[in-house]
Scaffold this active site. Structure first.
Site, PDB file in Angstrom:
ATOM      1  N   GLU A 146       0.799  -1.229   0.000  1.00 34.31           N
ATOM      2  CA  GLU A 146       0.000   0.000   0.000  1.00 34.31           C
ATOM      3  C   GLU A 146       0.836   1.285   0.000  1.00 34.31           C
ATOM      4  OE1 GLU A 146      -2.780  -0.554   3.252  1.00 34.31           O
ATOM      5  OE2 GLU A 146      -3.318  -2.542   2.533  1.00 34.31           O
ATOM      6  N   ASN A 186       2.210  -4.941  -3.219  1.00 32.57           N
ATOM      7  CA  ASN A 186       0.837  -5.362  -2.911  1.00 32.57           C
ATOM      8  C   ASN A 186      -0.029  -4.143  -2.588  1.00 32.57           C
ATOM      9  OD1 ASN A 186      -0.939  -7.655  -2.302  1.00 32.57           O
ATOM     10  ND2 ASN A 186      -0.832  -6.986  -0.155  1.00 32.57           N
ATOM     11  N   HIS A 203      -9.998  -6.802  -1.808  1.00 29.89           N
ATOM     12  CA  HIS A 203     -11.013  -6.657  -0.743  1.00 29.89           C
ATOM     13  C   HIS A 203     -12.214  -6.019  -1.436  1.00 29.89           C
ATOM     14  CE1 HIS A 203      -8.594  -7.816   2.647  1.00 29.89           C
ATOM     15  NE2 HIS A 203      -7.618  -7.008   2.260  1.00 29.89           N
ATOM     16  N   GLU A 258      -5.739 -10.960  -1.159  1.00 29.59           N
ATOM     17  CA  GLU A 258      -6.496 -10.820   0.101  1.00 29.59           C
ATOM     18  C   GLU A 258      -7.993 -10.840  -0.173  1.00 29.59           C
ATOM     19  OE1 GLU A 258      -5.087  -7.466   2.438  1.00 29.59           O
ATOM     20  OE2 GLU A 258      -3.024  -7.789   1.804  1.00 29.59           O
ATOM     21  N   ASP A 274     -11.771 -11.019  -0.288  1.00 27.47           N
ATOM     22  CA  ASP A 274     -12.999 -11.204   0.493  1.00 27.47           C
ATOM     23  C   ASP A 274     -14.061 -10.295  -0.111  1.00 27.47           C
ATOM     24  OD1 ASP A 274     -12.157  -8.736   1.580  1.00 27.47           O
ATOM     25  OD2 ASP A 274     -11.644  -9.580   3.536  1.00 27.47           O
TER      26      ASP A 274
HETATM   27  O1  9MR Z   1      -6.647  -8.569   8.591  1.00 29.54           O
HETATM   28  C1  9MR Z   1      -5.654  -7.824   9.245  1.00 29.54           C
HETATM   29  C2  9MR Z   1      -6.141  -7.406  10.608  1.00 29.54           C
HETATM   30  O2  9MR Z   1      -6.410  -8.536  11.407  1.00 29.54           O
HETATM   31  C3  9MR Z   1      -5.122  -6.501  11.261  1.00 29.54           C
HETATM   32  O3  9MR Z   1      -5.610  -6.011  12.478  1.00 29.54           O
HETATM   33  C4  9MR Z   1      -4.805  -5.350  10.328  1.00 29.54           C
HETATM   34  C5  9MR Z   1      -3.737  -4.435  10.905  1.00 29.54           C
HETATM   35  O4  9MR Z   1      -2.489  -5.032  10.904  1.00 29.54           O
HETATM   36  O5  9MR Z   1      -4.357  -5.839   9.072  1.00 29.54           O
HETATM   37  C6  9MR Z   1      -5.298  -6.609   8.421  1.00 29.54           C
HETATM   38  O6  9MR Z   1      -4.798  -7.053   7.172  1.00 29.54           O
HETATM   39  C7  9MR Z   1      -4.587  -6.045   6.190  1.00 29.54           C
HETATM   40  C8  9MR Z   1      -3.464  -6.516   5.298  1.00 29.54           C
HETATM   41  O7  9MR Z   1      -2.317  -6.774   6.064  1.00 29.54           O
HETATM   42  C9  9MR Z   1      -3.153  -5.464   4.241  1.00 29.54           C
HETATM   43  N1  9MR Z   1      -4.309  -5.155   3.476  1.00 29.54           N
HETATM   44  C10 9MR Z   1      -5.470  -4.784   4.227  1.00 29.54           C
HETATM   45  C11 9MR Z   1      -5.792  -5.871   5.254  1.00 29.54           C
HETATM   46  C12 9MR Z   1      -7.076  -5.547   5.964  1.00 29.54           C
HETATM   47  O8  9MR Z   1      -6.934  -4.392   6.710  1.00 29.54           O
END
Ligand code: 9MR
Length: 606
Positions: A152, A194, A230, A265, A267
């Site tokens: 990101e 990513n 997402h 990722e 969903d």
């Molecule tokens: O799903 C993840 C969540 O459990 C964590 O609290 C959060 C913060 O670290 O990160 C979430 O995963 C993220 C991923 O690493 C990057 N893309 C967005 C995802 C959803 O926020």
């Protein structure tokens, strides 16, 4: 380089899988057959849940740490690394022959506080970046074949660099430096950028495209782009970012730069309760996204952001405001959802394996056909179980019967071996006498040799033994079950593989050969036991799974056309017709198998 980049060399990375038999295809088996990766994000706390563990290792050939490989987790104090949880996940992946995706080295949202709050010069910050990457990637060198190096890094909306602590202290080239350090630490690892919201064609995906193009031109080591995906229900519609055309175009342009793409990722969120309609649409969109990925020729993995809805990050109100959201492939009880079946079917078909869904069901999912009457047109049901002891999900009235297997039945007129096999009550039909008191329950199961059928009939006046069993069997008390084993649930006529098996109550008299009737019933090799009961009669029957006319392979979620009727007589001819499949309103099943319902096999060991 293109070759190297594209090949996430399935063969060298590919785990050998398959604890389960070919009769019960798993997502993992079908992915392996496609030389493709299906992955899931996992936390260490999930691993103390046996159902979770079982689901992850049987259904996926790749995994991603959902949170525990991020910098703010690994290096909470400068120079102090804690790899306990990462190691646990790594070990799990290796024990289960799963490819591990390292996620993620550099991400603004999970940057250690001591770094974000510190004031470091560019050189110091570069040193910190290098130390982190060399330590983490170096530790797992040769074991983690793919890393999300930067997550990101591009801002929303305008496609400019996102302002982050790394970017502020180092400058825009922190991304490039991160890739160079990762390559130095493990030259064999595939390195990914990513991001989210970059599935389609927009300012962010343009910026990513330009960055990759620039990196490729200048020899910055980048091998792939992760599109997080997402999604929100509706995102795959025409004109939207995840539609086949637009996402397909984006993946293609990235692929043509010589990088591979992974959906990292996935969903799908939605508002409100996950109704049947929402689950069906979700299934369609999952399938569409996977299809776009596979069709592109550049997309090598499909990773879902969690396994069961209950642990989805979207259930956390900090991230999304819908405690009922059901964005993943398995429901709260680890039952596969329609989305699971939809992508399993797609992978099975692409591998040339027997489809999991009928062509009609696929046409309904893809919107080419509207759901209407008829078994073949029935919607993909979401399996639910009201009684945990029951060996298969509840039936869908008049449409779907879930038959648990393996269960072995002895044809002895007793029902102790039928315990917990779901029963369906049939008390409706086109011909009913005034004050009808006849009804019956049926149940179906199978083992590896036979399919078994049970009928418990409530009938206060038995009438049998007065008609010619060869031609007029249906005019007296009898129960019928029908199978369409051809795989074509739309079939409008009887062909080999379709059978109507009418079983006469007259079998109570223990004739030498079973008294049966019905279309193609002579090909069924049916065995029958019939006994009188307190309030009627009971029939147990079995047919071999393999005959000259058919080959039935019970596979989890595998489908057969199925129907059941009852003929009731209280004096000298039929006065009662009870029919299970709601699609058969006019007693047509004897000539038209398209009005059967569906029997869905359910592996009770899952
Ligand atoms: O799903 C993840 C969540 O459990 C964590 O609290 C959060 C913060 O670290 O990160 C979430 O995963 C993220 C991923 O690493 C990057 N893309 C967005 C995802 C959803 O926020």
């Amino acid at each position: 380089m293109l070759c190297l980049a594209l090949l996430l060399a399935f063969t060298s990375l590919a785990p050998t899988t398959a604890q389960s038999t070919p009769a019960t295809p798993t997502l993992r088996e079908m992915a392996d057959k496609n030389k493709f990766y299906v992955g899931a994000a996992v936390y260490t706390y999930h691993l103390s849940d046996p159902l979770h563990v079982e689901t992850v290792k049987t259904q996926f050939n790749m995994m991603t740490p959902e949170n525990e490989a991020k910098a703010c987790e690994l290096q909470k104090a400068r120079g102090v690394f804690n790899f306990t949880k990462m190691d646990q996940l790594m070990d799990f992946a290796e024990q289960n022959n799963m490819v591990f995706r390292g996620h993620t080295l550099v991400w603004h949202s999970c940057t250690p506080n001591w770094f974000s709050n510190g004031k470091f010069s560019r050189d110091e910050a570069i040193q910190i970046l290098r130390d982190h990457i060399m330590t983490v990637v170096g530790r797992y060198k040769g074991r983690i074949p793919i890393w999300d190096v930067v997550n990101e890094g591009i801002a929303d909306g305008n496609g400019k660099m996102r302002v982050t602590p790394w970017q502020q202290m180092i400058g825009d080239d922190y991304i490039e430096l991160a890739f160079r350090f990762a390559h130095e630490a493990d030259p064999e690892a595939l390195l990914f950028y990513n991001d989210y919201g970059a599935e389609g064609m927009n300012a962010k995906s343009d910026a990513i495209y330009n960055m990759v193009k620039d990196f490729k031109a200048r020899g910055v080591p980048i091998d792939g782009v992760g599109l997080q995906a997402h999604l929100t229900l509706g995102d795959t519609r025409n004109g939207r970012g995840a539609s086949p055309r637009i996402m397909g175009e984006n993946i293609k342009r990235l692929g043509e730069l010589g990088v591979q793409v992974q959906l990292t990722e996935v969903d799908i969120k939605h508002k409100g309760e996950p109704t049947e309609d929402i689950l069906r649409q979700e299934a369609a969109e999952y399938r569409s996204v996977l299809q776009t990925c596979l069709d592109s020729g550049y997309c090598t993995a499909f990773i879902v952001w969690g396994v069961t809805d209950k642990y989805s990050w979207l259930r956390d109100s900090r991230f999304y405001d819908n405690p009922k959201v059901a964005p993943l492939l398995f429901d709260d009880h680890y039952q596969p959802k329609p989305a699971f079946t939809a992508i399993l079917d797609l992978l099975a078909r692409r591998a040339g394996e027997p489809p999991i869904l009928s062509d009609d069901e696929v046409a309904i999912l893809t919107g080419e056909k509207k759901p209407d009457s008829g078994a073949g047109a029935a919607a993909v049901p979401a399996p639910t179980k009201s009684d945990p002891a029951q060996l298969a999900p509840d039936s869908v009235a008049g449409a779907v019967y879930y038959a648990p297997f393996p269960v072995t039945i002895t044809l002895d007129g007793e029902t102790d071996d039928w315990t917990n096999v779901p029963r369906v009550t049939v008390d409706k039909g086109p011909t009913l006498p005034a004050g009808n008191d006849t009804s019956y329950q049926f149940a179906v199961t199978a083992d590896d040799k036979k399919l078994y059928f049970l009928a418990e009939v409530k009938d206060s006046k038995l009438a049998y033994g007065t008609h010619n069993p060869a031609s007029e069997w249906y005019l007296e008390d009898s129960v019928e079950f029908y199978l369409n084993t051809t795989g074509d649930l739309k079939l409008g006529e009887y062909k080999p593989g379709v059978v109507q098996i009418g079983i006469l109550a007259a079998n109570i008299t223990k004739p030498d050969a079973p008294l049966i009737g019905g279309g193609n019933s002579d090909t069924s090799q049916v065995s029958v036991v019939a006994v009188k009961t307190e309030d009627g009669y009971r029939i147990e029957a079995s047919v071999p799974l393999v005959t000259d006319a058919w080959k039935i392979v019970p596979a989890h979620m595998g489908v057969l056309g199925f129907q059941s009727h009852l003929n009731g007589s209280s004096a000298d001819t039929r006065d009662t017709k009870l029919i299970w499949s709601a699609a058969d309103t006019q007693d047509e099943s004897w000539s038209n198998p398209s009005v059967f319902g569906q029997l869905v096999f359910w592996d009770k060991t899952k």
